[in-house]
Write a protein that holds these residues in place. Structure first.
Motif, short mmCIF file in Angstrom:
data_model
loop_
_atom_site.label_atom_id
_atom_site.label_comp_id
_atom_site.label_asym_id
_atom_site.label_seq_id
_atom_site.Cartn_x
_atom_site.Cartn_y
_atom_site.Cartn_z
N UNK A 86 0.83 -1.20 0.00
CA UNK A 86 0.00 0.00 0.00
C UNK A 86 0.86 1.25 0.00
N UNK A 87 1.97 1.20 0.71
CA UNK A 87 2.87 2.35 0.84
C UNK A 87 3.40 2.81 -0.52
N UNK A 88 3.65 1.87 -1.40
CA UNK A 88 4.26 2.23 -2.68
C UNK A 88 3.34 2.23 -3.87
N UNK A 89 2.01 2.13 -3.65
CA UNK A 89 1.11 2.02 -4.80
C UNK A 89 0.94 3.36 -5.52
N UNK A 90 1.17 4.49 -4.84
CA UNK A 90 1.16 5.81 -5.47
C UNK A 90 2.41 6.54 -5.03
N UNK A 91 3.17 7.05 -5.98
CA UNK A 91 4.38 7.77 -5.63
C UNK A 91 4.67 8.84 -6.68
N UNK A 92 5.29 9.91 -6.23
CA UNK A 92 5.74 10.97 -7.13
C UNK A 92 7.23 10.78 -7.36
N UNK A 93 7.60 10.56 -8.62
CA UNK A 93 8.99 10.20 -8.90
C UNK A 93 9.35 10.55 -10.34
N UNK A 94 10.55 10.22 -10.74
CA UNK A 94 11.01 10.39 -12.11
C UNK A 94 11.19 9.02 -12.75
N UNK A 95 10.90 8.92 -14.04
CA UNK A 95 11.10 7.65 -14.73
C UNK A 95 12.55 7.58 -15.25
N UNK A 96 12.83 6.56 -16.03
CA UNK A 96 14.18 6.35 -16.54
C UNK A 96 14.65 7.48 -17.44
N UNK A 97 13.71 8.20 -18.05
CA UNK A 97 14.06 9.32 -18.93
C UNK A 97 14.09 10.65 -18.20
N UNK A 98 13.90 10.61 -16.88
CA UNK A 98 13.93 11.85 -16.10
C UNK A 98 12.63 12.62 -16.11
N UNK A 99 11.56 11.99 -16.61
CA UNK A 99 10.25 12.65 -16.64
C UNK A 99 9.62 12.56 -15.25
N UNK A 100 9.24 13.72 -14.72
CA UNK A 100 8.68 13.82 -13.37
C UNK A 100 7.17 13.63 -13.42
N UNK A 101 6.63 12.78 -12.55
CA UNK A 101 5.19 12.57 -12.54
C UNK A 101 4.75 11.63 -11.44
N UNK A 102 3.46 11.24 -11.49
CA UNK A 102 2.87 10.36 -10.50
C UNK A 102 2.87 8.94 -11.03
N UNK A 103 3.39 8.02 -10.25
CA UNK A 103 3.43 6.61 -10.65
C UNK A 103 2.32 5.85 -9.91
N UNK A 104 1.43 5.23 -10.68
CA UNK A 104 0.35 4.41 -10.12
C UNK A 104 0.65 2.95 -10.42
N UNK A 105 0.74 2.16 -9.40
CA UNK A 105 1.03 0.74 -9.59
C UNK A 105 -0.26 -0.05 -9.81
N UNK A 106 -0.20 -1.18 -10.53
CA UNK A 106 -1.40 -1.98 -10.79
C UNK A 106 -2.11 -2.46 -9.52
N UNK A 107 -1.40 -2.50 -8.41
CA UNK A 107 -2.02 -2.97 -7.16
C UNK A 107 -2.93 -1.92 -6.53
N UNK A 108 -3.02 -0.73 -7.15
CA UNK A 108 -3.80 0.37 -6.56
C UNK A 108 -5.25 -0.04 -6.32
N UNK A 109 -5.87 -0.70 -7.31
CA UNK A 109 -7.27 -1.09 -7.16
C UNK A 109 -7.46 -2.05 -5.98
#
Length: 302
Positions: free
Chosen positions: A245-268
């Protein structure tokens, strides 16, 4: 001594006893009534005086086809995550009058700190103005201000921006949150701050759709008549100790340095689990005894 004299004495004794019992009963009833009155006076209610939902200008409304096009142009679908991304998108409740952020309509589609700040201020001020107009409450009447923004933080804080814009009083209690704990927190604050108004301005936009509710809460007895609702129970579940649950939503950068919100499939799954826990906690407070027994019977059968 005449034969009936003993009977008369016994009758008088019974009358005295019954009179004493009646007085004791009346004293107990008055004591209970006094305790009930004092208990109600000491117990502060939490009223929802009024609420609003921010509606962006008409020029930012688009139909479903255009919202899909603009969203895809803003956030290109990653092939390996396409199934999950489209699932999130299609289940977000988008309609034929969907409102999108300001920057989406710019040709460059560049998201800047200034653009985000302007959007937040536009949203908060519009909600607060509408609540003040509906209720007759002034900004100087606000005792507690809670502002929640899911993924965007700034300095000065959003709560400070609102307090400064409306020139609120010096002793207003301001809170800037990044979650959705506002109502629960406001209720607790109203329990220990008598004769107060609490203003909540909230945004939640980690997924495709965005929600902008504004609420005015009060514990003033004069607001009991005009209040929309009376808050009886508020339930909150903290799942931060659960690694998934702790990591299902996070604000981070991807491999290309793009900053955004990461939603994991376990969110639902995590959201459904939290909702189930909350309903289990809330059910004894809202369900009649018959329904509770029926639930317990079915649970034992399983």
């Amino acid at each position: 001594m005449k034969p009936w004299a003993g009977f008369v004495c016994l009758l008088l004794l019974l009358l005295r006893i019954s009179s004493l019992l009646a007085h004791l009963f009346m004293a107990a009833a008055l004591g209970w009534l006094l305790l009930e009155i004092l208990g109600k006076r000491g117990r502060r209610e939490c009223y929802l005086v009024n609420f609003t939902c921010y509606k962006p200008p008409a020029e930012r409304q688009v139909n479903t086809e255009m919202s899909i096009y603009l969203s895809a142009r803003t956030d290109p679908i990653i092939p390996e995550h396409s199934k999950f991304q489209w699932k999130i998108f299609l289940r977000s409740g988008l309609g034929e009058e969907t409102s999108l952020p300001r920057f989406v309509f710019n040709e460059e589609m560049v998201t800047t700190l200034e653009e985000a700040r302007v959007e937040m201020e536009e949203t908060f001020f519009a909600m607060a103005d509408e609540l003040f107009a509906r209720t007759g409450v002034t900004p100087q009447d606000i005792d507690i201000l809670i502002v929640t923004v899911s993924t965007f933080t700034a300095a000065p804080s959003h709560a400070s921006v609102v307090a400064n814009h409306y020139k609120m009083k010096e002793n207003v209690k301001t809170f800037n949150l990044s979650g959705v704990l506002a109502v629960h927190m406001a209720k607790d604050l109203l329990l220990v701050n008598p004769d107060s108004y609490a203003l909540i301005l909230s945004t939640e936009n980690t997924t495709v759709n965005a929600n902008y509710p504004g609420l005015l809460l009060s514990n003033k007895s004069k607001d009991a008549v005009r209040a929309k609702l009376r808050l009886l129970h508020s339930i909150r579940t903290n799942a931060a100790a659960d690694d998934e649950a702790y990591g299902c939503i996070s604000v981070t950068e991807d491999d290309d340095g793009v900053y955004g919100v990461r939603l994991r499939p376990s969110l639902h799954t995590i959201a459904a689990k939290a909702l189930t826990i909350n309903l289990a906690k809330l059910s004894p407070n809202v369900l009649p005894l018959r329904e509770q027994l029926y639930y317990a019977y079915n649970w034992l059968r399983c």
